[in-house]
Motif scaffolding. Structure first.
Motif, PDB file in Angstrom:
ATOM      1  N   LYS A   1       0.828  -1.201   0.000  1.00 31.31           N
ATOM      2  CA  LYS A   1       0.000   0.000   0.000  1.00 31.31           C
ATOM      3  C   LYS A   1       0.868   1.260   0.000  1.00 31.31           C
ATOM      4  CE  LYS A   1      -3.804  -2.206   2.534  1.00 31.31           C
ATOM      5  NZ  LYS A   1      -4.624  -2.173   3.781  1.00 31.31           N
ATOM      6  N   PRO A   2       0.336   2.379  -0.456  1.00 31.26           N
ATOM      7  CA  PRO A   2       1.089   3.631  -0.449  1.00 31.26           C
ATOM      8  C   PRO A   2       1.451   4.056   0.980  1.00 31.26           C
ATOM      9  CG  PRO A   2      -0.862   3.811  -1.849  1.00 31.26           C
ATOM     10  CD  PRO A   2      -0.999   2.535  -1.085  1.00 31.26           C
ATOM     11  N   ILE A   3       2.579   4.725   1.123  1.00 36.26           N
ATOM     12  CA  ILE A   3       3.022   5.227   2.421  1.00 36.26           C
ATOM     13  C   ILE A   3       2.228   6.486   2.756  1.00 36.26           C
ATOM     14  CG2 ILE A   3       4.970   5.999   3.806  1.00 36.26           C
ATOM     15  CD1 ILE A   3       5.130   3.079   2.781  1.00 36.26           C
ATOM     16  N   GLU A   4       1.524   6.458   3.896  1.00 39.79           N
ATOM     17  CA  GLU A   4       0.728   7.618   4.319  1.00 39.79           C
ATOM     18  C   GLU A   4       1.535   8.585   5.182  1.00 39.79           C
ATOM     19  OE1 GLU A   4      -3.677   5.448   4.374  1.00 39.79           O
ATOM     20  OE2 GLU A   4      -2.837   6.281   6.220  1.00 39.79           O
ATOM     21  N   GLU A   5       2.394   8.042   6.031  1.00 40.41           N
ATOM     22  CA  GLU A   5       3.225   8.873   6.905  1.00 40.41           C
ATOM     23  C   GLU A   5       4.609   8.231   7.031  1.00 40.41           C
ATOM     24  OE1 GLU A   5       2.783  11.754   8.492  1.00 40.41           O
ATOM     25  OE2 GLU A   5       0.660  12.072   8.015  1.00 40.41           O
ATOM     26  N   THR A   6       5.639   9.057   7.067  1.00 38.68           N
ATOM     27  CA  THR A   6       6.991   8.584   7.352  1.00 38.68           C
ATOM     28  C   THR A   6       7.446   9.235   8.650  1.00 38.68           C
ATOM     29  OG1 THR A   6       7.547   8.311   5.006  1.00 38.68           O
ATOM     30  CG2 THR A   6       9.375   8.470   6.557  1.00 38.68           C
ATOM     31  N   PHE A   7       7.575   8.421   9.687  1.00 41.13           N
ATOM     32  CA  PHE A   7       8.041   8.930  10.971  1.00 41.13           C
ATOM     33  C   PHE A   7       9.552   8.764  11.050  1.00 41.13           C
ATOM     34  CE2 PHE A   7       3.607   7.734  12.470  1.00 41.13           C
ATOM     35  CZ  PHE A   7       3.157   9.041  12.451  1.00 41.13           C
ATOM     36  N   LEU A   8      10.226   9.811  11.508  1.00 44.84           N
ATOM     37  CA  LEU A   8      11.681   9.835  11.572  1.00 44.84           C
ATOM     38  C   LEU A   8      12.151   9.964  13.006  1.00 44.84           C
ATOM     39  CD1 LEU A   8      12.299  12.394   8.667  1.00 44.84           C
ATOM     40  CD2 LEU A   8      12.480   9.901   8.520  1.00 44.84           C
ATOM     41  N   SER A   9      13.215   9.237  13.342  1.00 48.55           N
ATOM     42  CA  SER A   9      13.796   9.373  14.672  1.00 48.55           C
ATOM     43  C   SER A   9      14.561  10.675  14.771  1.00 48.55           C
ATOM     44  CB  SER A   9      14.730   8.197  14.971  1.00 48.55           C
ATOM     45  OG  SER A   9      15.854   8.242  14.098  1.00 48.55           O
ATOM     46  N   SER A  10      14.735  11.137  16.004  1.00 45.45           N
ATOM     47  CA  SER A  10      15.600  12.296  16.221  1.00 45.45           C
ATOM     48  C   SER A  10      17.040  11.826  16.129  1.00 45.45           C
ATOM     49  CB  SER A  10      15.302  12.934  17.574  1.00 45.45           C
ATOM     50  OG  SER A  10      15.467  11.982  18.606  1.00 45.45           O
ATOM     51  N   GLY A  11      17.954  12.769  16.041  1.00 47.10           N
ATOM     52  CA  GLY A  11      19.370  12.409  15.948  1.00 47.10           C
ATOM     53  C   GLY A  11      20.196  13.648  15.703  1.00 47.10           C
ATOM     54  N   THR A  12      21.481  13.539  16.011  1.00 48.79           N
ATOM     55  CA  THR A  12      22.376  14.664  15.781  1.00 48.79           C
ATOM     56  C   THR A  12      22.684  14.795  14.294  1.00 48.79           C
ATOM     57  OG1 THR A  12      24.290  13.238  16.166  1.00 48.79           O
ATOM     58  CG2 THR A  12      23.424  14.437  18.049  1.00 48.79           C
ATOM     59  N   THR A  13      23.206  15.944  13.896  1.00 49.04           N
ATOM     60  CA  THR A  13      23.521  16.209  12.497  1.00 49.04           C
ATOM     61  C   THR A  13      24.462  15.138  11.953  1.00 49.04           C
ATOM     62  OG1 THR A  13      23.297  18.569  12.886  1.00 49.04           O
ATOM     63  CG2 THR A  13      24.469  17.903  10.892  1.00 49.04           C
ATOM     64  N   GLY A  14      24.122  14.596  10.800  1.00 50.81           N
ATOM     65  CA  GLY A  14      24.952  13.579  10.170  1.00 50.81           C
ATOM     66  C   GLY A  14      24.608  12.165  10.580  1.00 50.81           C
ATOM     67  N   MET A  15      23.792  11.999  11.611  1.00 50.41           N
ATOM     68  CA  MET A  15      23.405  10.665  12.053  1.00 50.41           C
ATOM     69  C   MET A  15      22.270  10.138  11.183  1.00 50.41           C
ATOM     70  SD  MET A  15      21.837   9.550  15.775  1.00 50.41           S
ATOM     71  CE  MET A  15      23.285  10.106  16.676  1.00 50.41           C
ATOM     72  N   ARG A  16      22.382   8.910  10.765  1.00 47.90           N
ATOM     73  CA  ARG A  16      21.319   8.309   9.968  1.00 47.90           C
ATOM     74  C   ARG A  16      20.095   8.095  10.837  1.00 47.90           C
ATOM     75  NH1 ARG A  16      22.293   2.938   6.393  1.00 47.90           N
ATOM     76  NH2 ARG A  16      23.508   4.440   5.172  1.00 47.90           N
ATOM     77  N   GLN A  17      18.938   8.530  10.343  1.00 49.72           N
ATOM     78  CA  GLN A  17      17.699   8.423  11.120  1.00 49.72           C
ATOM     79  C   GLN A  17      16.953   7.137  10.786  1.00 49.72           C
ATOM     80  OE1 GLN A  17      16.532  12.450   9.571  1.00 49.72           O
ATOM     81  NE2 GLN A  17      15.636  12.668  11.616  1.00 49.72           N
ATOM     82  N   SER A  18      16.256   6.616  11.791  1.00 54.02           N
ATOM     83  CA  SER A  18      15.321   5.524  11.541  1.00 54.02           C
ATOM     84  C   SER A  18      14.098   6.061  10.823  1.00 54.02           C
ATOM     85  CB  SER A  18      14.885   4.871  12.854  1.00 54.02           C
ATOM     86  OG  SER A  18      15.883   4.020  13.347  1.00 54.02           O
TER      87      SER A  18
END
Length: 324
Positions: free
Chosen positions: A70-87
């Protein structure tokens, strides 16, 4: 699983429902399917929840964890410092998240319309994709209370609003990130009788990390209250556990915590033994319901659990990263 409804899960059918979700995701979630194959595990031979392998949470940083097309309705992102890959949590049905947090809140706290909801979440408000902001915004809206709202750095306005709610003897929920709550009480100590203060963890690099006992002692003193509540949630989950007056975390019926051996990720530990936190979140039907987190904790015989800290060298992000 068109007929699956996580709200129907209870203590009597949890194992049956969890195993059904496992079989579904083992077949439909490509990343989880590949993970099981790499472990040389045949999903059809898994007949007990204790034998289910948990997907390391780091996979949410590097892969698209989805169990349908199914189409993605929302993409939730983890917090993180600059340059850190987010979940990234790719949510194909955001109503599942809404049902989960609303029913969980009502299970523990009652009707949201009875509350004034005040949110002091500056680090979350200042970025995009926060699942916590999505939840709190919806709770504010559903409170249907004109006094409910977000606060950034306007502490005096928040202080005035808290005093007004106390004067009205109005049930109030103050949700805040730890460092912001500490900043607030430094200049605005108060004595609250009708307000639940709920910290969501995380100093976000603004202050030194504190053990929960120390943090809660400071907050109790500053807010003049006998208990501080806490929320345990994360980007990769659609459900939350709450630390209430019981002084332990409690899960909704469709969520369960298991503790894994830190030396053997596929082995589980008994109650009151410290280890890595594995989460079963059956609201995660469209991604992965079986997540091995980087948090450390222990479970108890009554179904409650505690969060004791994080694995060494893991990212300091998300909710409730306090070390005990």
């Amino acid at each position: 699983m068109k007929s699956f409804d996580f709200l129907t899960v209870n203590t009597h059918n949890f194992e049956e429902q969890a195993l059904a979700v496992f079989q579904y995701q083992a077949a439909r979630c490509q990343v989880y399917k590949d993970f099981l194959r790499f472990l040389n595990i045949n999903p059809k031979k898994i007949t007990a929840v204790q034998d289910i392998p948990f997907l390391p949470i780091q996979f949410f940083k590097s892969h698209a964890i989805v169990s349908n097309q199914k189409p993605i309705e929302e993409t939730f992102l983890s917090s993180g410092t600059t340059g850190m890959r987010q979940s990234k949590h790719l949510v194909t049905d955001v109503t599942l998240y809404e049902k989960s947090y609303l029913n969980t809140f009502e299970n523990f706290y009652g009707n949201i319309k009875e509350y004034t909801v005040l949110a002091l979440l500056p680090s979350y408000l200042e970025r995009n994709g926060s699942s916590l902001i999505y939840m709190i915004k919806d709770l504010i809206d559903k409170s249907e209370n004109p006094d409910s709202g977000f606060y950034l750095h306007n502490h005096q306005e928040l202080f005035d609003q808290l005093l007004e709610q106390e004067r009205k003897q109005k049930k109030t929920l103050l949700v805040g990130v730890s460092f912001a709550l500490l900043d607030f009480i430094e200049k605005h100590p108060c004595s609250l009788k009708y307000t639940i203060v709920m910290e969501t963890g995380g100093m976000k690099g603004k202050r030194k990390e504190m053990i929960r006992e120390e943090l809660h002692a400071e907050l109790k003193k500053g807010f003049g209250t006998t208990h501080i509540h806490s929320e345990y949630g994360m980007t990769e989950l659609l459900s939350q556990a709450y630390y209430t007056d019981t002084q332990k975390f409690n899960c909704p019926p469709w969520m369960k915590i298991l503790i894994r051996d830190t030396e053997d990720a596929l082995s589980l530990l008994p109650n009151e033994k410290s280890g890595g936190i594995n989460v079963i979140d059956l609201a995660n039907i469209n991604s992965c319901s079986f997540v091995a987190t980087q948090d450390l904790g222990k479970t108890y015989s009554d179904g409650t659990f505690d969060v004791l800290g994080r694995f060494d060298n893991s990212d300091l992000r998300g909710c409730n990263l306090l070390i005990q």
